[in-house]
Design a protein around this motif. Sequence first.
Motif, PDB file in Angstrom:
ATOM      1  N   PRO A  13       0.842  -1.209   0.000  1.00  0.00           N
ATOM      2  CA  PRO A  13       0.000   0.000   0.000  1.00  0.00           C
ATOM      3  C   PRO A  13       0.872   1.253   0.000  1.00  0.00           C
ATOM      4  N   TYR A  14       0.225   2.416  -0.115  1.00  0.00           N
ATOM      5  CA  TYR A  14       0.958   3.677   0.026  1.00  0.00           C
ATOM      6  C   TYR A  14       1.639   3.664   1.384  1.00  0.00           C
ATOM      7  N   ALA A  15       2.890   4.079   1.412  1.00  0.00           N
ATOM      8  CA  ALA A  15       3.617   4.045   2.677  1.00  0.00           C
ATOM      9  C   ALA A  15       4.311   5.348   3.008  1.00  0.00           C
ATOM     10  N   ALA A  16       4.182   6.346   2.136  1.00  0.00           N
ATOM     11  CA  ALA A  16       4.989   7.538   2.336  1.00  0.00           C
ATOM     12  C   ALA A  16       4.213   8.816   2.087  1.00  0.00           C
ATOM     13  N   GLY A  17       4.579   9.825   2.850  1.00  0.00           N
ATOM     14  CA  GLY A  17       4.130  11.170   2.572  1.00  0.00           C
ATOM     15  C   GLY A  17       5.164  11.841   1.682  1.00  0.00           C
ATOM     16  N   HIS A  18       4.941  13.089   1.365  1.00  0.00           N
ATOM     17  CA  HIS A  18       5.818  13.794   0.433  1.00  0.00           C
ATOM     18  C   HIS A  18       7.218  14.022   0.984  1.00  0.00           C
ATOM     19  N   ALA A  19       7.378  14.283   2.275  1.00  0.00           N
ATOM     20  CA  ALA A  19       8.709  14.512   2.851  1.00  0.00           C
ATOM     21  C   ALA A  19       9.568  13.250   2.728  1.00  0.00           C
ATOM     22  N   PHE A  20       8.991  12.095   3.063  1.00  0.00           N
ATOM     23  CA  PHE A  20       9.727  10.838   2.927  1.00  0.00           C
ATOM     24  C   PHE A  20      10.066  10.586   1.462  1.00  0.00           C
ATOM     25  N   ALA A  21       9.099  10.823   0.570  1.00  0.00           N
ATOM     26  CA  ALA A  21       9.325  10.577  -0.861  1.00  0.00           C
ATOM     27  C   ALA A  21      10.455  11.459  -1.391  1.00  0.00           C
ATOM     28  N   ASP A  22      10.509  12.712  -0.969  1.00  0.00           N
ATOM     29  CA  ASP A  22      11.594  13.603  -1.400  1.00  0.00           C
ATOM     30  C   ASP A  22      12.949  13.080  -0.922  1.00  0.00           C
ATOM     31  N   ALA A  23      13.015  12.639   0.326  1.00  0.00           N
ATOM     32  CA  ALA A  23      14.261  12.092   0.865  1.00  0.00           C
ATOM     33  C   ALA A  23      14.652  10.809   0.134  1.00  0.00           C
ATOM     34  N   PHE A  24      13.673   9.965  -0.179  1.00  0.00           N
ATOM     35  CA  PHE A  24      13.936   8.721  -0.896  1.00  0.00           C
ATOM     36  C   PHE A  24      14.475   9.023  -2.299  1.00  0.00           C
ATOM     37  N   ARG A  25      13.852   9.978  -3.000  1.00  0.00           N
ATOM     38  CA  ARG A  25      14.305  10.341  -4.351  1.00  0.00           C
ATOM     39  C   ARG A  25      15.737  10.896  -4.330  1.00  0.00           C
ATOM     40  N   ALA A  46      -2.861  -2.395  -2.953  1.00  0.00           N
ATOM     41  CA  ALA A  46      -1.853  -1.524  -3.573  1.00  0.00           C
ATOM     42  C   ALA A  46      -2.353  -0.096  -3.776  1.00  0.00           C
ATOM     43  N   HIS A  47      -3.649   0.117  -3.582  1.00  0.00           N
ATOM     44  CA  HIS A  47      -4.242   1.446  -3.772  1.00  0.00           C
ATOM     45  C   HIS A  47      -4.773   2.037  -2.465  1.00  0.00           C
ATOM     46  N   LEU A  48      -4.411   1.443  -1.337  1.00  0.00           N
ATOM     47  CA  LEU A  48      -4.833   1.937  -0.035  1.00  0.00           C
ATOM     48  C   LEU A  48      -3.723   2.749   0.605  1.00  0.00           C
ATOM     49  N   PRO A  49      -3.996   3.621   1.566  1.00  0.00           N
ATOM     50  CA  PRO A  49      -5.307   4.039   2.033  1.00  0.00           C
ATOM     51  C   PRO A  49      -5.982   4.945   1.004  1.00  0.00           C
ATOM     52  N   PHE A  50      -7.257   5.159   1.198  1.00  0.00           N
ATOM     53  CA  PHE A  50      -8.031   6.020   0.318  1.00  0.00           C
ATOM     54  C   PHE A  50      -7.312   7.360   0.245  1.00  0.00           C
ATOM     55  N   ASN A  51      -6.949   7.785  -0.942  1.00  0.00           N
ATOM     56  CA  ASN A  51      -5.977   8.863  -1.104  1.00  0.00           C
ATOM     57  C   ASN A  51      -6.527  10.003  -1.953  1.00  0.00           C
ATOM     58  N   MET A  52      -7.642  10.588  -1.548  1.00  0.00           N
ATOM     59  CA  MET A  52      -8.250  11.610  -2.387  1.00  0.00           C
ATOM     60  C   MET A  52      -8.342  12.986  -1.732  1.00  0.00           C
ATOM     61  N   LYS A  53      -7.801  13.123  -0.536  1.00  0.00           N
ATOM     62  CA  LYS A  53      -7.840  14.425   0.125  1.00  0.00           C
ATOM     63  C   LYS A  53      -6.775  15.331  -0.494  1.00  0.00           C
ATOM     64  N   PRO A  54      -7.176  16.451  -1.079  1.00  0.00           N
ATOM     65  CA  PRO A  54      -6.181  17.331  -1.699  1.00  0.00           C
ATOM     66  C   PRO A  54      -5.318  18.050  -0.664  1.00  0.00           C
ATOM     67  N   ASN A 106      -7.124   5.549  -7.141  1.00  0.00           N
ATOM     68  CA  ASN A 106      -7.849   5.365  -5.883  1.00  0.00           C
ATOM     69  C   ASN A 106      -8.404   3.955  -5.770  1.00  0.00           C
ATOM     70  N   SER A 107      -8.610   3.542  -4.549  1.00  0.00           N
ATOM     71  CA  SER A 107      -8.982   2.155  -4.264  1.00  0.00           C
ATOM     72  C   SER A 107     -10.341   1.774  -4.833  1.00  0.00           C
ATOM     73  N   LEU A 108     -11.255   2.708  -4.969  1.00  0.00           N
ATOM     74  CA  LEU A 108     -12.580   2.365  -5.486  1.00  0.00           C
ATOM     75  C   LEU A 108     -12.554   2.011  -6.971  1.00  0.00           C
ATOM     76  N   LEU A 109     -11.734   2.703  -7.749  1.00  0.00           N
ATOM     77  CA  LEU A 109     -11.654   2.423  -9.179  1.00  0.00           C
ATOM     78  C   LEU A 109     -10.808   1.210  -9.509  1.00  0.00           C
ATOM     79  N   ASN A 110      -9.978   0.765  -8.577  1.00  0.00           N
ATOM     80  CA  ASN A 110      -9.044  -0.322  -8.845  1.00  0.00           C
ATOM     81  C   ASN A 110      -9.315  -1.542  -7.981  1.00  0.00           C
ATOM     82  N   MET A 111     -10.555  -1.739  -7.634  1.00  0.00           N
ATOM     83  CA  MET A 111     -10.911  -2.827  -6.731  1.00  0.00           C
ATOM     84  C   MET A 111     -11.473  -4.010  -7.512  1.00  0.00           C
TER      85      MET A 111
END
Length: 153
Positions: A13-25, A46-54, A106-111
């Motif tokens: 599943p999703y495991a990172a926020g943007h700060a972690f992703a920047d450090a990983f990159r 692979a599409h969790l958690p629900f990830n639609m909050k802008p 998102n998890s609803l479209l890929n379920m």
Amino acid sequence: QNGPVKIFSYGSPYAAGHAFADAFRHQERKKKVQHARFYNSNDIVAHLPFNMKPTKRGSNFVHVGVDVKLLPVPGKASLWGTREPRIRHNDRQTPMAAYWRALKMNSLLNMALPWRIQDQHGLPELQKRIARAAVRTNKLTPTLDEIYERVVY
């Protein structure tokens, strides 16, 4: 000199926020780490958690490394047209592009159908799809090093 740490994950599943992703990159560009994330297109995990909050950066969660979207096994149709594994790097995107990707992923479209969720997330399904990819391409090409040379470095 030691080579990069190579990480392979399956159906994660999703495991990172943007700060972690920047450090990983940053570590990817320094050739210290490589990550390949294999997943089935209709595996809800692979599409969790629900990830639609802008947010200011697009959405709350992002994947890191290289995604390898595995094709359906024989007899199953693909709505998006391709039956070949799709490989893409999770690089930093504009906020609008990141949010649009989160909507598409998102998890609803890929379920899968509810009674098929366990089958779609299980290791046997991933093994079938990886074996199918190896047969179609005569081997699993390109290698992780080749992918990183082509799309990251």
